[in-house]
Structures are given as structure tokens and as C-alpha cells.
Write a protein that holds these residues in place. Structure first.
Motif: not given
Length: 451
Positions: A169-173, A386-399, A401-403
Motif C-alpha cells: 500500500t505504501i509503495g503505491a503512494y 515528525t520531519g518525515m511525515i511533514a515531508a510526505l504531507l507535501c505529496s500525500m493526504e494526511p492519512a 502521509a502518516a501511514s
């Protein structure tokens, strides 16, 4: 189980922890079939000595725990607790059926005494109680056995409580980037963190955001800490908060940002509280709220429900306990209930860190991470997440990015342990260094632990 083992030539003894006349239904049918095959059965009703069980366990290779199943809803006490105590002193392999007896299948908390299994065979699907730190400890290695019924009708009938975060699932994101992408498109992250004597937290957060793919990361910290920060950064930018013009300086720093990480090492004084309120409650953007920023909402967590923009809260059990007005131990005893309560109170995505990290989102979905190991219990590990999730939020919706952040962070710990053979000694900065390779592997559909 005993009947099938006996039919296959195993030497089997069954101990009933109650009089046999109380065995009814399907259990009675299998009881009688086992006895008709010549199976050995010993009753251990309340008050009976447990020495026969102790003697049998001393000679056994395997003990199967089938005392209680998923329907247990009361604490185990007295005679049955004594039986479990004897099981837990045995040196032979212990295999539990469905869940270890005494484990609450919903909360993962022990109900009084609980069996410590080496292996647990659970039927149909994972039980959520097996996915807590305490449930995982009591269950040992968990094996899911197919019941022979397709998933769809089962899920349509009973639904599901949570989903395990899957690598696929994460790979598809993690989509490949266009060749023409530039740094602002890759992700513009502001890290509001750090204070005098606590610069490391800000640096770990910001560097993790860079390693996770943000194209531009700026550390926003107090004017009295900014000079020391500037001497320690190369790829990162810095900007200072002027306490005399706090809101104006924060608004300048926030302009044009895609996501914000706020809290690590930021401070707990009144100026920090004012800054946290301005950003967390007032800025209309994507925010990861951690550490000191969470602590500023102790006694008023409902204020988070009024925040503009989208929030991801990343507490550990102590921080969530302070927000909800209870102890860390109480949170650990019902992690799922606590994280649901936090979501209802704050209307935010809430990520409860720890072994078996839980993510709950406002639409009712919940996700659980099965990866990770004790090596991740190291200072700064949460700042990196925290830094990782913030970066992922730039290209993913919150759920998403958190996952993704949680799984990649956990896999970094697992890869490091596979490389070193150790469950301790990992530095938080080393987690971030492993992230680009993990992203590449997951995006390519490759299991990082088998590569």
C-alpha cells in the motif's frame, strides 16, 4: 485440536479446568469424540490439586492453551488464574489458540492472569488485541489460519476495526517524480522547533524532512537560538522568530509553505505557547504537531478541534495521557480506545507512537504498524518521524502521509537491526539516512528486508 493430534499419532493429554459435565455444544461433541478414541482426559475442577498438570508439563514438548477464546470479558481469578500460573512456569513450547487466555481481544490488555505464549494461532483474521505492545508480548509469534470462508462475506457481516499498514500500500503512494520537478514542487517544509540548549531536536526533524524528499526545508526558531543553529546547517535554511513581533515574524516564515512540523525542543514558556497557538490554531495549512507543541494543549485539548487547516498529532503514551488527563499506563491499557477518544476530542489525525504504532483519523478508520523493534527506542527517534511525515504531507493526504511515515520509520529500525544484529545502539540520525533507500525499495515493490 486434541482429537486431530491423537488421530495423527501424537501422545496427547487433555486437562479440563472444570467438571466435564459443564462442557456443552460443539465442545461436547469433540470432547466425546476424543474420549471415544481413547484420549486421556484429566479434570481439574476448582479446589483440585494442580500437581498432575505440573507433572505433565514437565514431560511435555508442547502445551496448547485453549482455556479461553475471544469472548472473555471478565478478569481471570482464583483457580483459573492458578492454572495459568502453572502454564506460565512450564519450559515447553506454549501455543495459544486464537488469543492467549486472559488477553482482552479488543483492548489487548490482560484481564487478570494471562498466558504467556510462544506462538499464537488465530483464526480468520488478526484480532486487534494481538496488535498492542502487551498483546504482542503475550502472543509471541502470531499465525493467521484461513477458515476456508472468503473474506468479503465475513467483512460484510462483521466489518473490521483496523487495517495493518502494508508495504504494498505504501509503495503505491510513492510515485516517481517528473523529470522537471523543482525544489518547491518537491515540498516546502517549515520546521518550527528548537530553543537554546535544544537545537538537536530541530536539526533531526529538518534533516529527516530532507531525507524523505522535501525539496526545501527551513528551521524557524527563536532569535536567541538562531545564530547557533546557522553554524550547524548546510542544506537547511533558517529564519528567526522575533518575540517582540511574534505573529508577524511567524507569518513571514509561514508564507508559501506546503507543510509545517512544530514542537520538537521548542520550549514550554509563554512565548512558545503564543507561537504554538498562532500556528497550530490559526494557520490554514498542513501541520504535524509534536512534543512541546502538544504539551501546550494540556488542559485544553478541545481547542485543537477549532484549528484551521489539517492536523496530525504525534504523541507517545505519556503525551496523550497528559492531553486526556490520565496516566501513561492507562493509555497503554487501552491504546485503541484512547486514540479514538483523542480523535473525537480534537478532530485531528492522531498517531499514538510506540511498539505497534496506531493511527486513527476522523472518518473512523484506524491503521496499525506491525514493523519496528526496540532499537527505535532512542532519543530523537520521534523528532525524525515528525520531519518525515511533514515531508510526505507535501505529496500525500494526511492519512497516507502518516501511514507512510510510520512504516518507513519502523522499517528503518528493522533494516538497521538486520544489518547489525543488535536491538540497541541505533542513533536517530541513522534512521533518516536509511529513508531514501527504503522509499526506493517500496516504490519498486521490493521488500527492504529481503533485498
Amino acid at each position: 485440536v486434541a482429537r486431530h493430534l491423537l488421530a495423527r499419532g501424537a501422545e496427547v493429554q487433555v486437562f479440563l479446568a472444570a467438571p466435564s459435565e459443564k462442557v456443552t455444544g460443539d465442545s461436547r461433541i469433540n470432547h466425546d469424540a476424543y474420549v471415544d478414541l481413547g484420549g486421556a482426559l484429566i479434570e481439574l475442577p476448582p479446589g483440585a490439586p494442580l500437581t498432575p498438570l505440573e507433572a505433565a508439563l514437565a514431560e511435555a514438548d508442547i502445551v496448547v492453551d485453549a482455556l479461553f477464546g475471544t469472548g472473555l470479558d471478565r478478569p481471570i481469578e482464583g483457580h483459573l488464574a492458578d492454572v495459568i500460573g502453572v502454564l506460565n512456569t512450564a519450559t515447553c513450547l506454549c501455543i495459544a489458540l486464537d488469543v492467549p487466555s486472559g488477553l482482552d481481544a479488543d483492548s489487548g490488555a490482560p484481564l487478570g492472569a494471562a498466558v504467556q505464549a510462544d506462538e499464537t494461532v488465530t483464526f480468520g483474521h488478526l484480532k486487534i488485541g494481538l496488535l498492542t505492545p502487551e498483546g504482542a508480548r503475550l502472543a509471541g509469534n502470531v499465525h493467521v489460519v484461513d477458515l476456508g470462508v472468503p473474506d468479503r462475506p465475513i467483512l460484510a457481516q462483521v466489518g473490521h476495526v483496523a487495517e495493518v499498514i502494508r508495504k504494498e500500500t505504501i509503495g503505491a503512494y510513492l510515485r516517481p517524480r517528473e523529470a522537471s520537478v523543482y525544489k518547491h514542487q518537491a515540498g516546502n517544509v517549515l520546521v518550527i522547533a528548537g530553543s537554546s540548549g535544544k537545537l538537536g531536536a530541530a536539526l533531526l526533524t529538518a534533516r529527516a524532512a530532507m531525507r524523505t524528499g522535501a525539496g526545501l526545508v527551513t528551521i524557524c526558531t527563536w532569535a536567541d537560538a538562531a545564530p547557533a543553529m546557522e553554524s550547524r546547517v548546510v542544506e537547511l535554511m533558517t529564519t528567526a522568530i522575533d518575540p517582540a513581533h511574534l505573529e508577524a515574524s511567524l507569518d513571514r516564515a509561514l508564507a508559501g509553505r506546503r507543510a509545517v512540523a512544530i514542537g520538537p525542543g521548542f520550549g514550554l514558556d509563554e512565548r512558545a505557547r503564543a507561537a504554538v497557538d498562532h500556528v497550530v490554531l490559526g494557520w490554514d495549512g498542513l501541520k504535524v504537531v509534536d512534543a512541546d507543541a502538544l504539551t501546550h494543549f494540556v488542559g485544553r485539548p478541545e481547542a485543537l478541534a477549532t484549528a484551521r487547516g489539517s492536523l496530525i498529532l504525534t504523541p507517545h503514551s505519556g503525551e496523550l495521557g497528559r492531553l486526556l488527563g490520565r496516566s501513561s499506563r492507562a493509555i497503554e491499557e487501552d491504546r485503541f480506545g484512547a486514540v479514538r477518544e483523542a480523535v473525537a476530542l480534537t478532530r485531528a489525525t492522531v498517531l499514538l507512537k510506540g511498539a505497534r504504532t496506531v493511527i486513527a483519523i476522523p472518518d473512523g478508520r484506524m491503521f496499525i504498524c506491525m514493523a519496528g523493534n526496540p532499537a527505535l527506542a532512542t532519543a530523537g527517534s520521534g523528532d525524525v518521524l515528525t520531519g518525515m511525515i511533514a515531508a510526505l504531507l507535501c505529496s500525500m493526504e494526511p492519512a497516507a502521509a502518516a501511514s507512510a511515515g510510520v512504516l518507513i520509520h519502523a522499517l528503518a529500525g528493522d533494516v538497521w537491526r538486520a544489518q547489525t544484529g543488535s536491538d540497541r545502539g541505533l542513533l536517530a540520525s541513522e534512521i533518516a539516512e536509511l529513508v531514501p533507500g527504503l522509499i526506493a525499495a517500496l516504490a519498486a515493490g521490493v521488500d527492504p528486508l529481503s533485498a
